[in-house]
Motif scaffolding. Structure first.
Motif, PDB file in Angstrom:
ATOM      1  N   HIS A 290      -2.844   5.841   5.003  1.00  0.00           N
ATOM      2  CA  HIS A 290      -3.351   6.863   5.911  1.00  0.00           C
ATOM      3  C   HIS A 290      -4.773   7.314   5.585  1.00  0.00           C
ATOM      4  O   HIS A 290      -5.561   7.575   6.495  1.00  0.00           O
ATOM      5  CB  HIS A 290      -2.421   8.074   5.923  1.00  0.00           C
ATOM      6  N   LEU A 291      -5.098   7.447   4.323  1.00  0.00           N
ATOM      7  CA  LEU A 291      -6.414   7.961   3.940  1.00  0.00           C
ATOM      8  C   LEU A 291      -7.346   6.889   3.410  1.00  0.00           C
ATOM      9  O   LEU A 291      -8.552   7.125   3.297  1.00  0.00           O
ATOM     10  CB  LEU A 291      -6.259   9.064   2.888  1.00  0.00           C
ATOM     11  N   GLY A 292      -6.823   5.774   3.004  1.00  0.00           N
ATOM     12  CA  GLY A 292      -7.650   4.724   2.433  1.00  0.00           C
ATOM     13  C   GLY A 292      -8.117   5.045   1.024  1.00  0.00           C
ATOM     14  O   GLY A 292      -9.168   4.599   0.591  1.00  0.00           O
ATOM     15  N   LEU A 293      -7.325   5.832   0.282  1.00  0.00           N
ATOM     16  CA  LEU A 293      -7.691   6.243  -1.073  1.00  0.00           C
ATOM     17  C   LEU A 293      -6.676   5.716  -2.074  1.00  0.00           C
ATOM     18  O   LEU A 293      -5.489   5.604  -1.765  1.00  0.00           O
ATOM     19  CB  LEU A 293      -7.718   7.775  -1.172  1.00  0.00           C
ATOM     20  N   ASN A 294      -7.152   5.447  -3.294  1.00  0.00           N
ATOM     21  CA  ASN A 294      -6.201   5.147  -4.359  1.00  0.00           C
ATOM     22  C   ASN A 294      -5.810   6.469  -5.025  1.00  0.00           C
ATOM     23  O   ASN A 294      -6.278   7.536  -4.645  1.00  0.00           O
ATOM     24  CB  ASN A 294      -6.778   4.135  -5.359  1.00  0.00           C
ATOM     25  N   TYR A 295      -4.944   6.412  -6.031  1.00  0.00           N
ATOM     26  CA  TYR A 295      -4.429   7.648  -6.627  1.00  0.00           C
ATOM     27  C   TYR A 295      -5.516   8.452  -7.332  1.00  0.00           C
ATOM     28  O   TYR A 295      -5.504   9.690  -7.293  1.00  0.00           O
ATOM     29  CB  TYR A 295      -3.291   7.338  -7.605  1.00  0.00           C
ATOM     30  N   ILE A 296      -6.458   7.804  -7.971  1.00  0.00           N
ATOM     31  CA  ILE A 296      -7.524   8.526  -8.679  1.00  0.00           C
ATOM     32  C   ILE A 296      -8.416   9.256  -7.688  1.00  0.00           C
ATOM     33  O   ILE A 296      -8.749  10.433  -7.880  1.00  0.00           O
ATOM     34  CB  ILE A 296      -8.336   7.553  -9.560  1.00  0.00           C
ATOM     35  N   GLU A 297      -8.780   8.583  -6.607  1.00  0.00           N
ATOM     36  CA  GLU A 297      -9.613   9.222  -5.587  1.00  0.00           C
ATOM     37  C   GLU A 297      -8.868  10.375  -4.918  1.00  0.00           C
ATOM     38  O   GLU A 297      -9.439  11.427  -4.639  1.00  0.00           O
ATOM     39  CB  GLU A 297     -10.041   8.198  -4.537  1.00  0.00           C
ATOM     40  N   PHE A 298      -7.572  10.184  -4.674  1.00  0.00           N
ATOM     41  CA  PHE A 298      -6.779  11.241  -4.063  1.00  0.00           C
ATOM     42  C   PHE A 298      -6.657  12.448  -4.989  1.00  0.00           C
ATOM     43  O   PHE A 298      -6.756  13.597  -4.542  1.00  0.00           O
ATOM     44  CB  PHE A 298      -5.388  10.706  -3.699  1.00  0.00           C
TER      45      PHE A 298
ATOM     46  N   ASP B 287       0.844  -1.186   0.000  1.00  0.00           N
ATOM     47  CA  ASP B 287       0.000   0.000   0.000  1.00  0.00           C
ATOM     48  C   ASP B 287       0.884   1.242   0.000  1.00  0.00           C
ATOM     49  O   ASP B 287       1.945   1.274   0.628  1.00  0.00           O
ATOM     50  CB  ASP B 287      -0.901   0.033   1.228  1.00  0.00           C
ATOM     51  N   THR B 288       0.451   2.270  -0.688  1.00  0.00           N
ATOM     52  CA  THR B 288       1.161   3.540  -0.675  1.00  0.00           C
ATOM     53  C   THR B 288       0.833   4.272   0.616  1.00  0.00           C
ATOM     54  O   THR B 288      -0.058   3.877   1.365  1.00  0.00           O
ATOM     55  CB  THR B 288       0.747   4.396  -1.883  1.00  0.00           C
ATOM     56  N   LEU B 289       1.541   5.345   0.878  1.00  0.00           N
ATOM     57  CA  LEU B 289       1.261   6.133   2.085  1.00  0.00           C
ATOM     58  C   LEU B 289      -0.147   6.710   2.058  1.00  0.00           C
ATOM     59  O   LEU B 289      -0.812   6.797   3.083  1.00  0.00           O
ATOM     60  CB  LEU B 289       2.292   7.256   2.217  1.00  0.00           C
ATOM     61  N   ILE B 290      -0.597   7.103   0.874  1.00  0.00           N
ATOM     62  CA  ILE B 290      -1.952   7.634   0.734  1.00  0.00           C
ATOM     63  C   ILE B 290      -2.973   6.562   1.068  1.00  0.00           C
ATOM     64  O   ILE B 290      -3.934   6.807   1.799  1.00  0.00           O
ATOM     65  CB  ILE B 290      -2.172   8.166  -0.694  1.00  0.00           C
ATOM     66  N   ALA B 291      -2.757   5.371   0.572  1.00  0.00           N
ATOM     67  CA  ALA B 291      -3.683   4.273   0.839  1.00  0.00           C
ATOM     68  C   ALA B 291      -3.657   3.879   2.311  1.00  0.00           C
ATOM     69  O   ALA B 291      -4.690   3.547   2.890  1.00  0.00           O
ATOM     70  CB  ALA B 291      -3.353   3.079  -0.042  1.00  0.00           C
TER      71      ALA B 291
END
Length: 93
Positions: free
Chosen positions: A32-40, A26-30
């Motif tokens: 901490h926020l639970g989002l993929n890149y498109i959602e972010f 998982d990336t840091l965004i995924a």
């Protein structure tokens, strides 16, 4: 040769036929926020648009407050413009 991307949701390492491997983390965004890149990216664009709207509203309110009592000066300016127009027309001929 590879029409579909390799997807392994429960793997820790994904490899293709050429033995090119990459970790499935998982990336840091995924994390901490639970989002993929498109959602972010959509969230960032929405925040940018919202902040632009807030700045525009703030500037509009400042402008309205600044020009609140200037109705009398506007009428004086229009009279001044009329006098300037008359003078210019009289000088032209």
């Amino acid at each position: 040769a590879f029409d579909e991307a390799l997807a392994c949701k429960h793997c820790t390492m994904c490899c293709n036929a050429n033995e090119d491997c990459y970790p499935q983390e998982d990336t840091l965004i995924a994390e901490h926020l639970g989002l993929n890149y498109i959602e972010f990216a959509a969230l960032l664009i929405a925040c940018f648009v919202a902040s632009c709207c807030m700045v525009a509203l703030f500037l509009y309110l400042i402008d309205m407050r600044k020009n609140r009592g200037n109705a009398s000066t506007m009428s004086n300016e229009s009279e001044s413009l009329k006098k300037d127009d008359e003078y210019a027309l009289s000088r032209i001929g």
